[in-house]
Structures are given as C-alpha cells and as structure tokens.
Design a protein around this motif. Structure first.
Motif, PDB file in Angstrom:
ATOM      1  N   LEU A  56       0.837  -1.211   0.000  1.00  0.00           N
ATOM      2  CA  LEU A  56       0.000   0.000   0.000  1.00  0.00           C
ATOM      3  C   LEU A  56       0.868   1.257   0.000  1.00  0.00           C
ATOM      4  CD1 LEU A  56      -2.686  -1.168   2.562  1.00  0.00           C
ATOM      5  CD2 LEU A  56      -2.846  -1.138   0.061  1.00  0.00           C
ATOM      6  N   HIS A  96       1.676   1.863  -3.553  1.00  0.00           N
ATOM      7  CA  HIS A  96       0.627   2.656  -4.212  1.00  0.00           C
ATOM      8  C   HIS A  96       0.695   4.120  -3.757  1.00  0.00           C
ATOM      9  CE1 HIS A  96      -1.588  -0.408  -6.390  1.00  0.00           C
ATOM     10  NE2 HIS A  96      -1.834  -1.135  -5.313  1.00  0.00           N
ATOM     11  N   GLY A 140      -8.118  -2.908  -5.429  1.00  0.00           N
ATOM     12  CA  GLY A 140      -8.900  -4.133  -5.335  1.00  0.00           C
ATOM     13  C   GLY A 140      -9.270  -4.477  -3.904  1.00  0.00           C
ATOM     14  N   GLY A 190     -12.604  -1.352  -5.818  1.00  0.00           N
ATOM     15  CA  GLY A 190     -12.230  -2.243  -6.923  1.00  0.00           C
ATOM     16  C   GLY A 190     -13.026  -3.539  -6.878  1.00  0.00           C
ATOM     17  N   GLU A 191     -13.257  -3.999  -5.647  1.00  0.00           N
ATOM     18  CA  GLU A 191     -14.063  -5.193  -5.427  1.00  0.00           C
ATOM     19  C   GLU A 191     -15.479  -4.979  -5.985  1.00  0.00           C
ATOM     20  OE1 GLU A 191     -13.755  -5.885  -1.260  1.00  0.00           O
ATOM     21  OE2 GLU A 191     -14.817  -7.806  -1.322  1.00  0.00           O
ATOM     22  N   PHE A 219     -16.317  -2.973  -8.419  1.00  0.00           N
ATOM     23  CA  PHE A 219     -16.195  -3.050  -9.886  1.00  0.00           C
ATOM     24  C   PHE A 219     -16.115  -4.511 -10.322  1.00  0.00           C
ATOM     25  CE2 PHE A 219     -15.259   1.490 -10.029  1.00  0.00           C
ATOM     26  CZ  PHE A 219     -15.704   1.855 -11.299  1.00  0.00           C
ATOM     27  N   GLU A 267     -15.731  -0.128 -17.022  1.00  0.00           N
ATOM     28  CA  GLU A 267     -15.519   1.241 -17.511  1.00  0.00           C
ATOM     29  C   GLU A 267     -15.819   1.339 -19.008  1.00  0.00           C
ATOM     30  OE1 GLU A 267     -11.525   2.863 -17.189  1.00  0.00           O
ATOM     31  OE2 GLU A 267     -12.253   4.868 -17.720  1.00  0.00           O
ATOM     32  N   GLY A 326      -3.696   3.488  -6.748  1.00  0.00           N
ATOM     33  CA  GLY A 326      -4.370   2.193  -6.698  1.00  0.00           C
ATOM     34  C   GLY A 326      -5.027   1.885  -8.033  1.00  0.00           C
ATOM     35  N   GLY A 327      -5.350   0.614  -8.261  1.00  0.00           N
ATOM     36  CA  GLY A 327      -5.833   0.156  -9.557  1.00  0.00           C
ATOM     37  C   GLY A 327      -7.028   0.916 -10.091  1.00  0.00           C
ATOM     38  N   VAL A 328      -7.960   1.286  -9.211  1.00  0.00           N
ATOM     39  CA  VAL A 328      -9.175   1.966  -9.665  1.00  0.00           C
ATOM     40  C   VAL A 328      -8.857   3.381 -10.164  1.00  0.00           C
ATOM     41  CG1 VAL A 328     -11.525   2.632  -8.993  1.00  0.00           C
ATOM     42  CG2 VAL A 328     -10.504   0.564  -8.050  1.00  0.00           C
ATOM     43  N   SER A 342      -6.994   4.093 -12.353  1.00  0.00           N
ATOM     44  CA  SER A 342      -6.803   4.115 -13.806  1.00  0.00           C
ATOM     45  C   SER A 342      -8.118   4.398 -14.531  1.00  0.00           C
ATOM     46  CB  SER A 342      -6.176   2.799 -14.284  1.00  0.00           C
ATOM     47  OG  SER A 342      -6.952   1.708 -13.884  1.00  0.00           O
ATOM     48  N   ASN A 343      -9.200   4.483 -13.796  1.00  0.00           N
ATOM     49  CA  ASN A 343     -10.514   4.777 -14.387  1.00  0.00           C
ATOM     50  C   ASN A 343     -10.601   6.257 -14.788  1.00  0.00           C
ATOM     51  OD1 ASN A 343     -13.404   5.758 -14.177  1.00  0.00           O
ATOM     52  ND2 ASN A 343     -13.730   3.553 -14.076  1.00  0.00           N
TER      53      ASN A 343
HETATM   54  N1  LIG Z   1     -10.353   1.225 -15.363  1.00  0.00           N
HETATM   55  C1  LIG Z   1     -10.750   0.762 -14.184  1.00  0.00           C
HETATM   56  N2  LIG Z   1     -11.897   1.164 -13.617  1.00  0.00           N
HETATM   57  C2  LIG Z   1     -12.290   0.688 -12.416  1.00  0.00           C
HETATM   58  N3  LIG Z   1     -11.590  -0.207 -11.709  1.00  0.00           N
HETATM   59  C3  LIG Z   1     -10.435  -0.640 -12.228  1.00  0.00           C
HETATM   60  C4  LIG Z   1      -9.943  -0.184 -13.475  1.00  0.00           C
HETATM   61  N4  LIG Z   1      -8.760  -0.803 -13.720  1.00  0.00           N
HETATM   62  C5  LIG Z   1      -8.531  -1.605 -12.673  1.00  0.00           C
HETATM   63  N5  LIG Z   1      -9.521  -1.514 -11.770  1.00  0.00           N
HETATM   64  C6  LIG Z   1      -9.666  -2.271 -10.536  1.00  0.00           C
HETATM   65  O1  LIG Z   1      -8.508  -2.116  -9.755  1.00  0.00           O
HETATM   66  C7  LIG Z   1      -8.330  -3.290  -8.961  1.00  0.00           C
HETATM   67  C8  LIG Z   1      -6.915  -3.739  -9.059  1.00  0.00           C
HETATM   68  O2  LIG Z   1      -6.123  -2.748  -8.478  1.00  0.00           O
HETATM   69  P1  LIG Z   1      -4.825  -3.122  -7.690  1.00  0.00           P
HETATM   70  O3  LIG Z   1      -4.031  -3.963  -8.592  1.00  0.00           O
HETATM   71  O4  LIG Z   1      -4.217  -1.905  -7.164  1.00  0.00           O
HETATM   72  O5  LIG Z   1      -5.535  -3.913  -6.518  1.00  0.00           O
HETATM   73  P2  LIG Z   1      -4.978  -5.090  -5.658  1.00  0.00           P
HETATM   74  O6  LIG Z   1      -3.517  -5.047  -5.673  1.00  0.00           O
HETATM   75  O7  LIG Z   1      -5.700  -6.300  -6.062  1.00  0.00           O
HETATM   76  O8  LIG Z   1      -5.488  -4.663  -4.208  1.00  0.00           O
HETATM   77  P3  LIG Z   1      -4.659  -3.899  -3.065  1.00  0.00           P
HETATM   78  O9  LIG Z   1      -3.696  -3.006  -3.723  1.00  0.00           O
HETATM   79  O10 LIG Z   1      -5.715  -3.196  -2.306  1.00  0.00           O
HETATM   80  O11 LIG Z   1      -4.025  -4.980  -2.284  1.00  0.00           O
HETATM   81  C9  LIG Z   1      -9.300  -4.328  -9.451  1.00  0.00           C
HETATM   82  O12 LIG Z   1     -10.368  -4.408  -8.547  1.00  0.00           O
HETATM   83  C10 LIG Z   1      -9.758  -3.754 -10.794  1.00  0.00           C
HETATM   84  O13 LIG Z   1     -11.062  -4.127 -11.165  1.00  0.00           O
END
Ligand SMILES: Nc1ncnc2c1ncn2[C@@H]1O[C@H](COP(=O)(O)OP(=O)(O)OP(=O)(O)O)[C@@H](O)[C@H]1O
Ligand SMILES: [Mg+2]
Lengths: 210, 344
Positions: free
Chosen positions: B113, B116, B138, B164-165, B167, B185, B266-268, B270-271
């Motif tokens: 984290l 991130h 996520g 993210g969950e 989504f 998205e 964080g992954g989200v 990127s939206n």
């Molecule tokens: N364009 C997008 N819009 C919305 N959500 C997205 C998009 N791209 C990726 N995600 C979400 O981002 C999440 C992945 O992000 P990330 O890789 O940072 O999470 P993680 O590593 O699984 O969790 P954490 O970092 O909390 O341990 C997934 O839930 C994915 O659906």
C-alpha cells in the motif's frame, strides 16, 4: 566444487554446504512453520554465506508453501551467483536416509504428511529406486497398500498404527544427508512437485454444485 | 544516485523493476496471471502462489538484462512484504531476501500500500509531503493524509467492500469476466448513467467512511429484474461510485483543509471517469491534482522499487528474518471503522 543444499519441503528446515561429497557445515531445525523467516539467515550462517558452485533443492512433494520457499531462495541464489540449480525428490531422500539406517531391509515405504489429512506415499527398493508410483492417499488406504515392513517418514507412526507387522521410522528429509542420493537423483529439474492440484473449482463447475 | 531492484507478488501480477532514486525507471517487467484465474471468476490464492514461484526469478533476470545491469549494481533490494495473498508475498519476499543476502545488499520490506501511496512521487518530482491521498484498489478504499515516508493518517475507509471489489463484482454480475474494472468502464461509456436508480450508501453521512456492499447488491437485483440493459447498468453503477467517492472526499477535504495536493493511487485510479471527477474536486478546493499514469496505478514493481528507494534513502532497511504480513494497514493506529469486512 561446493554444493549448497536447501530443504524446506516439510516441517523440517535444513541447509548444508558440501565440498564434493564431504559435509562442511549444515543446520537442521524442526520448525513446523516459519521457514520463510528462518531459511535465508540459516544460509547466511554457513561459511562464506553458503556460496557454492551449484545449488540443490528439495522439490517435493511436501508443503506447498515450504516448497516455494526453498525453490524461490534456490533460484534467487542461482541467479545471484550464476550457478546451476537442480532438485531432488522429497520421498526419495527420506527413503535413502531410512535405508542407510536400516541396513539389510527388503525395501521401505515412505509416508509423508500431505494436505487434507492425506499422506504422500511411495515404495522404495533397497537400492533406493522407487518401486511404485507416488500417490496422495488417506491413511487407511495408504496402510492397505503398503509393500514393506518398514515405513519411514513423518506419517510412519500413524500408518503403523493402522496395520500389523510394520515398523515405523519417524524421519524428515535433512539437507545434510542429500549427497547420499545418487547423482542423477539430485539432478532433477528445479521445479516444484506439488503432488496435488490447487483447491479451486472453475466457475462452470461452481455453478453446477450450487 | 542509488539503484533499487523492486519485486512485487502480492496478488495476481508478478513483476520486477529497476528504479533510480533520480526517478529513472531503468527496467520494468510484468507478468499478469489473468489467464490462470479467469475460469475461476477471481484470484485463487494457491494458483497465484504457484504462478509467482514460476515467474518471479525469470522476470528479475529479464529486468536486469533490459537495464544492462547486474545485482552488484543495485544499492538495495526491495520486495513487497504484505499486505496480500500470503503465499505469493512469501515467494517475492524470500526471493528478495536471498538476492540481498547473496549480493550483500540491504533488504527493504515494502508495504504494498505504501507502494501505491508513494507511486505519484515517482512520476512527479514536485509532489511534496504532506498530501491528501485517495487510495482506491482491489482491496482498499481509503482517504489518507500522507505526511512522509512511513507516515500515514487514515481519515476514512470502507466499512465493507473495497471499490475495486465493487467493480469486479459488478463485472461478474454482468458476465464481463475478470478482472472487471476496465471492462465495466468500457461498457459504461456506452450506457446512460441515469437509467438505473441505484443507492449511494453513506451519502452525506456524518461519519467519513465509504460503503459499497449495498450498491453491489442493488446492481444484482436490477440485473435480475431484466428491466435494464448491461451498458446502462454499468454506467449507472459507475456514476453511483463516482457520487459516493466525491461526496466522501469533499467531506474529508472540508474537515481537513490546508493540503496543497490531491493525489489518487491504486488500480481503480486508472478509471478515466474517476480521474476526471477528482480533477474537478481538486480544482474546486484550490488543490493540485496528481495521478500516476494508468499502468502505475494497477499493481506493478516500479512502485515497489520507488517505495524501496524512498525508504532506503530514509535509512529504513529490514532484517533477513522479517515475516510476510497478510494484513498490514498503512496507519497502524487508525481506529476500527464499524463493519467486519474491513480489510485494513
Ligand atoms: N479502469 C478501471 N476502472 C475501475 N476499476 C479498475 C480499473 N482498472 C482496474 N480496476 C480495478 O482495480 C483493482 C486492481 O487494483 P490493484 O491492482 O491496485 O488492486 P490489488 O492489488 O488487487 O489490491 P490492493 O492493492 O488493495 O491490495 C481491481 O479491482 C480492478 O477491477
Ligand atoms: Mg494493489
């Protein structure tokens, strides 16, 4: 030629440094858990940080996590030192260790704790060669399939309690004994032998069972 | 200038990167496990761990070759030590420990984290502490005040599902496969965000936290009713998420003013719709908005290498017997938010 041996496939965690077939230094601990914390410091405590011309690692079958700890460390050291990494079979080493201790037996069944209360079992001939296939079985089925009177490994006591006329030899693989394996048996690919598939059902199957 | 090897293996991406403290990315290799997990509708921990064990060393080797460097050129080895799926984390961490020991370099055990959280500083040299961070991934949905390396104050978190969950679950409901975020998205861009009436959990609540579980259930019910098209469902879901994020963020910004920058990671992150909303929120509060490029938002090793670089420069290194942590909140002193499903 120096060889580093890494064995984290079971409850035991051990390392050994050899010069040819001669043991220079080694360490063995019955850990249960915590291999990922102990392993690298154990290697670092060997002469010259355990630096060797080749690395040999227990590739299983065994604890999934344990296998990965040993293999990850072995592959990383192989990369860092630019030396080859090969593997040996977990039950094969236990068989050799048992046969060395119990001279003159007609063979040995090796039984090691596996997952879900099952045992990894395999019979070995007196020359240390496998005399049958590896299987993951419940204790009862494993006991019914034993070939010899001597049972070695972490599951031996349990199996002996389930059958007549068998002797148990509680043993865990020990890196310090690895050079007793014939050369070809320690030159296996350094890839994990999990012995069981991951516990997961594809969605198509999940839908059916719901 | 120091060089750091970064290793990531906490979820379903195996990755290795070489990062300079001067913010140069010398190499970055990433192997996703999407194919391995897609039949299961989510990440299977044992499958992930097996894939990491297979890929991580070759990725490191390839990254070193890409940069035309050797381990001896590195000043430290940084590996994710948690939080995440413990089997995979152990693979990367043990690999990092063995490399550090063999090469005689210090180990930096990185909180994923924090990877991130500090990633925006890798691409923006002007981003100084402190800043306000929206961490959306996520497993997490948090607002944090970032005061420095290792210094985090959690101001808000989700009381149930991570964003993210939400989504990913929406994608599953709509049969879009895994991972769901990018697909939702994409589909949302062709739908009407007002078509489906969906709840906005905790909107205007006096507590600062987020909640997404009720939204996900509402999406499921709306889908099962058969009254709505998938694109309208996706668009309406995304709009509800946007409204919740904006409302909760505005509340925190009102109560904790004085930050110069609003940062998302964080992954989200990127939206594109979420980024656009955050940009306007930042502007309306007179803040600068910083978002890493999308590839740096989802899991990667560059952010682990960078967090490792920041920690190394701050003199923070770790012993070789350090344990991997499945749970590891950035703010260890944060009060427990209500709700049991909170991941950190
Ligand atoms: N364009 C997008 N819009 C919305 N959500 C997205 C998009 N791209 C990726 N995600 C979400 O981002 C999440 C992945 O992000 P990330 O890789 O940072 O999470 P993680 O590593 O699984 O969790 P954490 O970092 O909390 O341990 C997934 O839930 C994915 O659906
Ligand atoms: Mg992540």
């Amino acid at each position: 030629m120096h060889t580093l041996v890494i064995d984290t496939a079971t409850e035991a965690c051990s390392v050994a440094l050899f010069d040819g077939d001669k043991l220079i230094a080694g360490n063995y601990a019955k850990l249960g858990r915590g291999h990922a914390e102990r392993l690298v410091p154990m290697i670092a405590a060997l002469p010259g940080n355990g630096k060797a011309d080749a690395i040999i690692v227990n590739c299983g079958p065994g604890s999934f996590t344990g296998l990965r700890v040993g293999l990850s460390a072995a592959k990383a050291l192989g990369l860092a030192w630019s030396v080859p990494v090969t593997g040996y079979n977990c039950l094969g080493l236990v068989a050799i260790m048992a046969l060395v201790q119990q001279d003159g037996v007609d063979g040995v069944d090796v039984a090691m704790h596996g997952g879900h209360g099952e045992f990894f079992v395999q019979p070995y001939a007196p020359d240390g060669k496998a005399a049958g296939e590896l299987a993951s079985l419940t204790p009862e089925i494993a006991a019914a399939r034993l070939q010899y009177n001597l049972i070695a490994g972490s599951g031996s006591e349990k199996l002996v309690s389930l059958c007549d006329n068998a002797r148990a030899l509680s043993l865990w693989p020990d890196a310090r004994q690895a050079m007793r394996l014939p050369e070809h048996a320690r030159a296996l690919p350094a890839e994990p032998v999990y012995g069981r598939a991951p516990d997961a059902k594809p969605m198509a199957q999940q839908a059916k069972t719901r | 200038m120091a060089l750091i090897l970064g290793i990531e293996s906490s979820c379903d991406e195996s990755a290795a990167a070489i990062i300079g403290t001067d913010r140069t990315i010398y190499a970055h290799r990433l192997q996703t496990q999407e194919d391995e997990h897609k039949d299961y509708g989510g990440v299977v921990p044992e499958i992930a761990a097996r894939a990491h064990a297979q890929h991580i060393t070759p990725l490191i080797e390839a990254a070193l070759a890409d940069a035309d460097m050797t381990l001896n050129d590195m000043d430290a080895i940084a590996a994710t030590a948690g939080p995440g799926l413990i089997g995979g984390v152990m693979v990367g961490l043990v690999t990092g420990k063995a490399l550090a020991m063999a090469a005689g370099k210090p180990l930096v055990a990185v909180n994923h984290l924090e990877g991130h959280a500090l990633s925006p500083r890798l691409v923006d040299a002007e981003l100084d502490f402190p800043y306000m961070l929206l961490l959306v991934s996520g497993g997490h949905c948090q607002i944090l005040r970032v005061d420095g390396v290792g210094q985090y104050r959690r101001l808000a978190t989700t009381i149930d599902d991570a964003v993210g969950e939400a989504f990913d679950k929406t994608a599953k409901i709509l049969g879009l496969g895994y991972p769901g975020g990018p697909q939702v998205e994409k589909l949302a861009s062709t739908g009407d965000p007002k078509a489906v009436p969906l709840p906005r959990p905790l909107l205007r609540s006096t507590e600062p936290h987020f909640s997404f579980a009720g939204l996900k259930s509402a999406v499921l019910r709306a889908h099962q009713s058969g009254d709505y098209g998938d694109a309208d469902l996706a668009a309406s879901f995304q709009q509800a998420v946007l409204d919740c994020l904006q409302d909760r963020l505005e509340k925190t910004l009102r109560e904790h003013g004085g930050m110069k920058s609003l940062v998302v990671a964080g992954g989200v992150a990127s939206n594109a719709a979420i980024r656009a909303m955050l940009k306007t929120v930042a502007a309306s509060h007179g803040m600068r908005f910083v978002a890493p490029p999308p590839w740096l938002c989802t899991d990667n090793a560059a952010m682990i290498g960078w967090a490792g670089a920041e920690r190394f420069e701050a003199g923070l290194t770790d012993p070789l017997d350090i344990a991997a942590r499945p749970r590891w909140p950035l703010d260890e002193h944060a009060e427990k938010a209500r709700g049991a499903g909170v991941k950190a």
